[in-house]
Scaffold this active site. Structure first.
Site, mmCIF file in Angstrom:
data_model
loop_
_atom_site.group_PDB
_atom_site.id
_atom_site.type_symbol
_atom_site.label_atom_id
_atom_site.label_comp_id
_atom_site.label_asym_id
_atom_site.label_seq_id
_atom_site.Cartn_x
_atom_site.Cartn_y
_atom_site.Cartn_z
ATOM 1 N N GLU A 1 0.857 -1.196 0.000
ATOM 2 C CA GLU A 1 0.000 0.000 0.000
ATOM 3 C C GLU A 1 0.887 1.238 0.000
ATOM 4 O O GLU A 1 1.779 1.383 0.842
ATOM 5 C CB GLU A 1 -0.882 0.011 1.253
ATOM 6 C CG GLU A 1 -1.583 1.334 1.508
ATOM 7 C CD GLU A 1 -2.183 1.428 2.907
ATOM 8 O OE1 GLU A 1 -2.476 2.563 3.342
ATOM 9 O OE2 GLU A 1 -2.350 0.380 3.567
ATOM 10 N N LYS B 1 -10.829 -2.608 7.241
ATOM 11 C CA LYS B 1 -9.630 -2.316 8.020
ATOM 12 C C LYS B 1 -10.054 -1.877 9.417
ATOM 13 O O LYS B 1 -10.782 -0.899 9.562
ATOM 14 C CB LYS B 1 -8.828 -1.208 7.333
ATOM 15 C CG LYS B 1 -7.572 -0.800 8.091
ATOM 16 C CD LYS B 1 -6.735 0.194 7.307
ATOM 17 C CE LYS B 1 -7.269 1.594 7.413
ATOM 18 N NZ LYS B 1 -6.323 2.591 6.854
ATOM 19 N N THR C 1 -4.852 5.862 2.586
ATOM 20 C CA THR C 1 -5.260 7.197 3.039
ATOM 21 C C THR C 1 -6.095 7.886 1.968
ATOM 22 O O THR C 1 -5.892 9.054 1.628
ATOM 23 C CB THR C 1 -4.038 8.057 3.441
ATOM 24 O OG1 THR C 1 -3.111 7.243 4.159
ATOM 25 C CG2 THR C 1 -4.454 9.204 4.356
#
Length: 214
Positions: free
Chosen positions: A40, A129, A69
């Protein structure tokens, strides 16, 4: 390649935050050599879209590249067009989930409470998540009691000392940031060698736990 199966099979998502674009391919290469198959790249990193594009081309078919993000659907779309195959967010933004799914990428929004986790999943999230996971592995086990069908990716607090506990608690995968990739270090040959060794330690920690459970 089935993207969701790939993430859940290999479990570890290495989070690269704050790295210079010129260093990201080297970091990805070191991680890949250590057995990491999911990376990521956070969008609050310098020239993140460029870095995603480079890594996606370099490791096509060998490693999945995601954007992290991600706060809104427009950014999710831009990241996917740059080559991101999965989208991680710190929060539950339903429009971002919808955009991600529309473009055929894997949606991994961030949630914490049972209500947030279920809301994310019911609106199309593939994996949720659990952030922050510093509360400990017992929380994952507790959540999986009423919600066993939702794959959970604890992130923020997972390290070599506790990854086995999170695995035993039923986590679908693990988001691992600075305890694996420390971008504040100088990115040189010595650091990259260390990174490969550490990546291998994380992979082995999961495999040894899986063998114990067989």
């Amino acid at each position: 390649m089935n993207l969701l199966s790939h993430i859940l099979e290999h479990k570890i998502v290495a989070i690269v935050r704050g790295a210079e674009s010129k260093d990201v391919v080297q970091i990805a290469s070191a991680l890949h050599e250590g057995g990491i198959k999911n990376i990521e790249i956070t969008l609050n990193s310098p020239n993140a879209l460029e870095a995603i594009e480079k890594v996606a081309k370099e490791f096509k078919g060998e490693m999945l590249v995601g954007a992290g993000t991600v706060l809104d659907p427009e950014t999710a779309r831009a990241a996917i067009l740059a080559g991101a195959q999965f989208i991680l967010a710190p929060t539950v933004n339903i429009e971002t989930i919808k955009m991600t799914k529309r473009y055929g990428a894997i949606s991994i929004p961030g949630a914490f409470s049972p209500t947030e986790i279920l809301t994310a999943y019911e609106n199309g999230a593939d994996i949720v998540k659990v952030f922050p996971a510093s509360i400990g592995a017992q929380y994952i086990k507790d959540i999986r009691g009423p919600l066993p069908h939702i794959p959970l990716l604890p992130t923020g607090g997972v390290n070599l000392d506790n990854i086995g506990e999170f695995d035993a608690a039923g986590a679908g995968g693990f988001g691992i940031g600075s305890s694996l990739v420390n971008t504040k270090r100088e990115i040189n040959a010595s650091y990259l060698k260390e990174l490969t060794i550490k990546a291998r330690q994380y992979v082995e920690a999961i495999h040894s736990k899986q063998k114990e459970n067989v």
